[in-house]
Design a protein around this motif. Structure first.
Motif, PDB file in Angstrom:
ATOM      1  N   HIS A  45     -85.321 -48.463 -37.783  1.00 38.75           N
ATOM      2  CA  HIS A  45     -86.537 -47.572 -37.633  1.00 38.75           C
ATOM      3  C   HIS A  45     -87.347 -47.970 -38.948  1.00 38.75           C
ATOM      4  N   GLY A  76     -82.311 -37.979 -46.414  1.00 35.23           N
ATOM      5  CA  GLY A  76     -82.129 -38.100 -45.196  1.00 35.23           C
ATOM      6  C   GLY A  76     -83.380 -37.751 -44.295  1.00 35.23           C
ATOM      7  N   THR A  86     -85.732 -44.615 -32.928  1.00 34.05           N
ATOM      8  CA  THR A  86     -85.068 -45.958 -33.413  1.00 34.05           C
ATOM      9  C   THR A  86     -85.259 -46.775 -32.185  1.00 34.05           C
ATOM     10  N   LEU A 115     -85.738 -49.578 -41.699  1.00 28.86           N
ATOM     11  CA  LEU A 115     -84.290 -49.096 -42.154  1.00 28.86           C
ATOM     12  C   LEU A 115     -83.249 -49.572 -41.253  1.00 28.86           C
ATOM     13  N   CYS A 117     -79.980 -48.471 -39.386  1.00 26.80           N
ATOM     14  CA  CYS A 117     -79.270 -47.204 -39.541  1.00 26.80           C
ATOM     15  C   CYS A 117     -77.948 -47.126 -38.455  1.00 26.80           C
ATOM     16  N   ARG A 118     -77.200 -46.312 -38.913  1.00 23.84           N
ATOM     17  CA  ARG A 118     -76.108 -46.168 -38.084  1.00 23.84           C
ATOM     18  C   ARG A 118     -76.643 -44.836 -37.220  1.00 23.84           C
ATOM     19  N   VAL A 119     -76.482 -44.771 -35.924  1.00 28.84           N
ATOM     20  CA  VAL A 119     -77.016 -43.625 -35.020  1.00 28.84           C
ATOM     21  C   VAL A 119     -75.965 -43.074 -34.294  1.00 28.84           C
ATOM     22  N   VAL A 166     -78.571 -39.821 -38.098  1.00 26.19           N
ATOM     23  CA  VAL A 166     -79.132 -40.929 -38.348  1.00 26.19           C
ATOM     24  C   VAL A 166     -78.847 -41.307 -39.744  1.00 26.19           C
ATOM     25  N   LEU A 167     -78.174 -42.385 -39.901  1.00 25.48           N
ATOM     26  CA  LEU A 167     -77.785 -42.632 -41.335  1.00 25.48           C
ATOM     27  C   LEU A 167     -78.314 -43.905 -41.680  1.00 25.48           C
ATOM     28  N   PRO A 168     -79.509 -43.906 -42.648  1.00 27.04           N
ATOM     29  CA  PRO A 168     -80.053 -45.097 -43.244  1.00 27.04           C
ATOM     30  C   PRO A 168     -79.136 -45.958 -43.962  1.00 27.04           C
ATOM     31  N   CYS A 169     -78.805 -47.140 -43.659  1.00 31.53           N
ATOM     32  CA  CYS A 169     -77.739 -47.982 -44.544  1.00 31.53           C
ATOM     33  C   CYS A 169     -78.351 -49.215 -45.156  1.00 31.53           C
TER      34      CYS A 169
END
Length: 176
Positions: A45, A76, A86, A115, A117-119, A166-169
């Motif tokens: 993203h 978040g 994404t 970013l 991200c885990r989605v 959606v988790l930005p890593c």
């Protein structure tokens, strides 16, 4: 909000997607992935930021109102969005923002970052399915190109409806 709270919301959402898929019987192939891991994917993203993030080793998150990347990392994704876009690769994420964005907002010193991200994609619909967000049975939607084209999530934009999915890593700060 802290990192642990964002991670907890993400994990709770993934568990709810898995449970919903299990209740629905999981008869389709895509449902099997939902039951196993919520159909979790790694996606990109792109957004903008205004601070000194990434410069001279700076990894501090700022509090500026219009610094989008720092806001996403800190709190978040916003619940006010109709969906979170994404894509499968960094180039697609980069071109998702118009080329002239930095020039247009040069007076603000706007920059862009990507970013990773885990989605939790959950049940994925397509434009042809005309999903009604989560109420239509889909957790996200992927666009199709051309008439009857068979595309995959690796080739298309995935619009995710729930910000907890959606988790930005990682943040990749770069210059053109």
């Amino acid at each position: 909000m802290d990192d642990q709270k964002i991670l907890s919301r993400f994990e709770e959402y993934r568990e709810s997607v898995k449970a919903k898929a299990a209740r629905n019987g999981g008869v389709k192939r895509r449902d099997e992935r939902c039951i196993a891991d919520g159909n979790e994917l790694l996606r990109f993203h792109c957004s903008t930021f205004l601070c000194d993030l990434g410069q001279n080793g700076n990894s501090s998150i700022c509090g500026q109102q219009f610094c989008s990347i720092c806001g996403i990392i800190k709190s978040g994704f916003s619940h006010k969005l109709d969906g979170i876009s994404t894509v499968a690769n960094s180039w697609r994420a980069h071109v998702a923002i118009p080329e002239d964005i930095e020039e247009e907002f040069k007076f603000l010193n706007v920059k862009r970052a990507i970013l990773v991200c885990r989605v939790v994609a959950g049940r994925v619909g397509s434009d042809a399915d005309e999903p009604e967000k989560e109420g239509g049975g889909f957790d996200s939607v992927v666009g199709r190109t051309g008439s009857g084209a068979q595309t995959t999530l690796d080739e298309e934009e995935l619009l995710v409806f729930n910000p907890r999915a959606v988790l930005p890593c990682f943040a990749i700060v770069y210059e053109i």
